[in-house]
Design an enzyme around this catalytic site. Structure first.
Site, PDB file in Angstrom:
ATOM      1  N   ASN A   6     -39.271 -79.072 -20.767  1.00 17.87           N
ATOM      2  CA  ASN A   6     -38.856 -78.584 -22.090  1.00 17.87           C
ATOM      3  C   ASN A   6     -37.840 -79.586 -22.642  1.00 17.87           C
ATOM      4  O   ASN A   6     -36.683 -79.564 -22.261  1.00 17.87           O
ATOM      5  CB  ASN A   6     -38.230 -77.191 -21.931  1.00 17.87           C
ATOM      6  CG  ASN A   6     -37.696 -76.651 -23.242  1.00 17.87           C
ATOM      7  OD1 ASN A   6     -37.949 -77.220 -24.308  1.00 17.87           O
ATOM      8  ND2 ASN A   6     -36.961 -75.544 -23.173  1.00 17.87           N
ATOM      9  N   GLU A  95     -32.863 -69.826 -26.273  1.00 19.69           N
ATOM     10  CA  GLU A  95     -32.203 -70.494 -27.400  1.00 19.69           C
ATOM     11  C   GLU A  95     -32.804 -70.045 -28.727  1.00 19.69           C
ATOM     12  O   GLU A  95     -32.147 -70.111 -29.764  1.00 19.69           O
ATOM     13  CB  GLU A  95     -32.275 -72.026 -27.218  1.00 19.69           C
ATOM     14  CG  GLU A  95     -31.327 -72.466 -26.095  1.00 19.69           C
ATOM     15  CD  GLU A  95     -31.696 -73.761 -25.399  1.00 19.69           C
ATOM     16  OE1 GLU A  95     -32.541 -74.516 -25.905  1.00 19.69           O
ATOM     17  OE2 GLU A  95     -31.123 -74.008 -24.314  1.00 19.69           O
ATOM     18  N   GLU A 163     -35.798 -67.190 -16.708  1.00 20.57           N
ATOM     19  CA  GLU A 163     -34.678 -68.111 -16.942  1.00 20.57           C
ATOM     20  C   GLU A 163     -33.406 -67.314 -17.203  1.00 20.57           C
ATOM     21  O   GLU A 163     -33.146 -66.921 -18.349  1.00 20.57           O
ATOM     22  CB  GLU A 163     -34.949 -68.982 -18.174  1.00 20.57           C
ATOM     23  CG  GLU A 163     -36.111 -69.917 -18.047  1.00 20.57           C
ATOM     24  CD  GLU A 163     -35.936 -71.132 -18.951  1.00 20.57           C
ATOM     25  OE1 GLU A 163     -35.928 -72.249 -18.423  1.00 20.57           O
ATOM     26  OE2 GLU A 163     -35.784 -70.963 -20.166  1.00 20.57           O
ATOM     27  N   SER A 211     -31.246 -75.042 -14.762  1.00 19.23           N
ATOM     28  CA  SER A 211     -30.607 -76.076 -13.939  1.00 19.23           C
ATOM     29  C   SER A 211     -31.441 -76.514 -12.735  1.00 19.23           C
ATOM     30  O   SER A 211     -30.904 -76.747 -11.654  1.00 19.23           O
ATOM     31  CB  SER A 211     -29.218 -75.612 -13.490  1.00 19.23           C
ATOM     32  OG  SER A 211     -28.403 -75.372 -14.620  1.00 19.23           O
TER      33      SER A 211
HETATM   34  P1  PGA Z   1     -32.025 -76.591 -18.063  1.00 21.93           P
HETATM   35  O1  PGA Z   1     -32.861 -75.825 -19.186  1.00 21.93           O
HETATM   36  O2  PGA Z   1     -32.997 -77.105 -17.060  1.00 21.93           O
HETATM   37  O3  PGA Z   1     -31.332 -77.666 -18.812  1.00 21.93           O
HETATM   38  O4  PGA Z   1     -31.084 -75.578 -17.457  1.00 21.93           O
HETATM   39  C1  PGA Z   1     -33.929 -74.997 -18.878  1.00 21.93           C
HETATM   40  C2  PGA Z   1     -34.450 -74.364 -20.148  1.00 21.93           C
HETATM   41  O5  PGA Z   1     -33.627 -73.988 -21.003  1.00 21.93           O
HETATM   42  O6  PGA Z   1     -35.673 -74.218 -20.317  1.00 21.93           O
END
Ligand code: PGA
Length: 252
Positions: A6, A95, A163, A211
């Site tokens: 992503n 988000e 997530e 993460s």
């Molecule tokens: P990150 O994001 O790997 O930077 O934690 C994951 C995501 O928001 O899909």
């Protein structure tokens, strides 16, 4: 295993997107058991799809609107994405939820994707991981609302991406432990079982996101009992993302 990049709203220029993608391509050549999916910002999807000659990578978008066409300024529909070669679409990312997207709207996005033969990657997850377990109720409600119109036949074509919001965007220390993730996948399958029969519930792919980095992907791939990862910031570095793909590939 399915590993999804992503890219969010990165990089700023198409030339850098091409460079990042050529770096990633070097790491996908030997993949046999791992599907790699790249989800760039909308303007980069077609330029990357149309110049890619390989077969190891699929492309996806980061959002979709639920109507096919019409007076919806700024929106992009599922048939449009399908037409330019996208195979997947991320829906309900935290988000976007933070900008006001509701579970009901996400349910419509899931439906619209399935109608156009796009595979929705449905994101869900709690804001806070309280010790009383109230977050389990949050997750159950998100799943039940977002999947409410998905039939037993179609659920096999939905990818779930768990997530937890608190784990997104940090360093590897921020991620959930493999054991915690395993517990969550058991809970998610239990919720699926309330909605679908045993065989359909077992077949749905469950990804973990938050993460995932090259330093923790091996432990996660080994012990978290997931079907893959949704990778944010680490997917913007071809070497790091390549390492994640390679560790996942080795586990199977
Ligand atoms: P990150 O994001 O790997 O930077 O934690 C994951 C995501 O928001 O899909």
């Amino acid at each position: 295993m399915l590993v999804v990049a992503n890219w969010k709203m990165n990089p700023i220029e198409l030339a850098d997107a091409r460079k990042l993608f050529s770096g990633i391509k070097k790491h996908v050549r030997n993949l046999k058991n791992t599907d790699a999916v790249i989800c760039p910002p909308f303007p980069y999807i077609e330029p990357l799809v149309s110049t890619y000659r390989g077969k190891k990578v699929d492309f996806g978008a980061q959002d979709v609107y639920w109507e096919r066409e019409g007076s919806k300024t700024g929106e992009v529909s599922a048939p449009m994405l399908r037409d330019i070669g996208a195979k997947y679409v991320i829906v309900g990312h935290s988000e976007r939820r933070a900008l006001g997207e509701s579970d009901e709207e996400i349910a419509q996005k899931v439906q619209a994707s399935l109608r156009s033969n796009l595979i929705p990657i449905l994101c869900f997850g709690e804001r806070k991981h309280d010790s009383e377990g109230a977050f389990l109720e949050v997750i159950s409600k998100q799943l039940k609302t977002c999947l409410k119109d998905v039939s037993e036949k179609d659920i096999r074509n939905v990818v779930l991406a768990y997530e937890p919001i608190w784990a997104i965007g940090g360093g590897a220390d921020n991620a959930m432990t493999p054991h915690e993730i395993h517990q969550m996948t058991l809970f998610i399958r239990k919720v699926l079982r309330e909605l679908y029969d045993e065989s359909a519930s077992q077949k749905v792919r469950i990804l973990y996101g938050g993460s995932v980095e090259s330093t923790n992907s091996e432990a996660l791939a080994k012990d978290a009992h997931v079907d893959g990862f949704l990778v944010g910031h680490a997917s913007l570095n071809a070497t790091h993302f390549g390492n994640i793909l390679e560790t996942v590939e080795k586990q199977k």
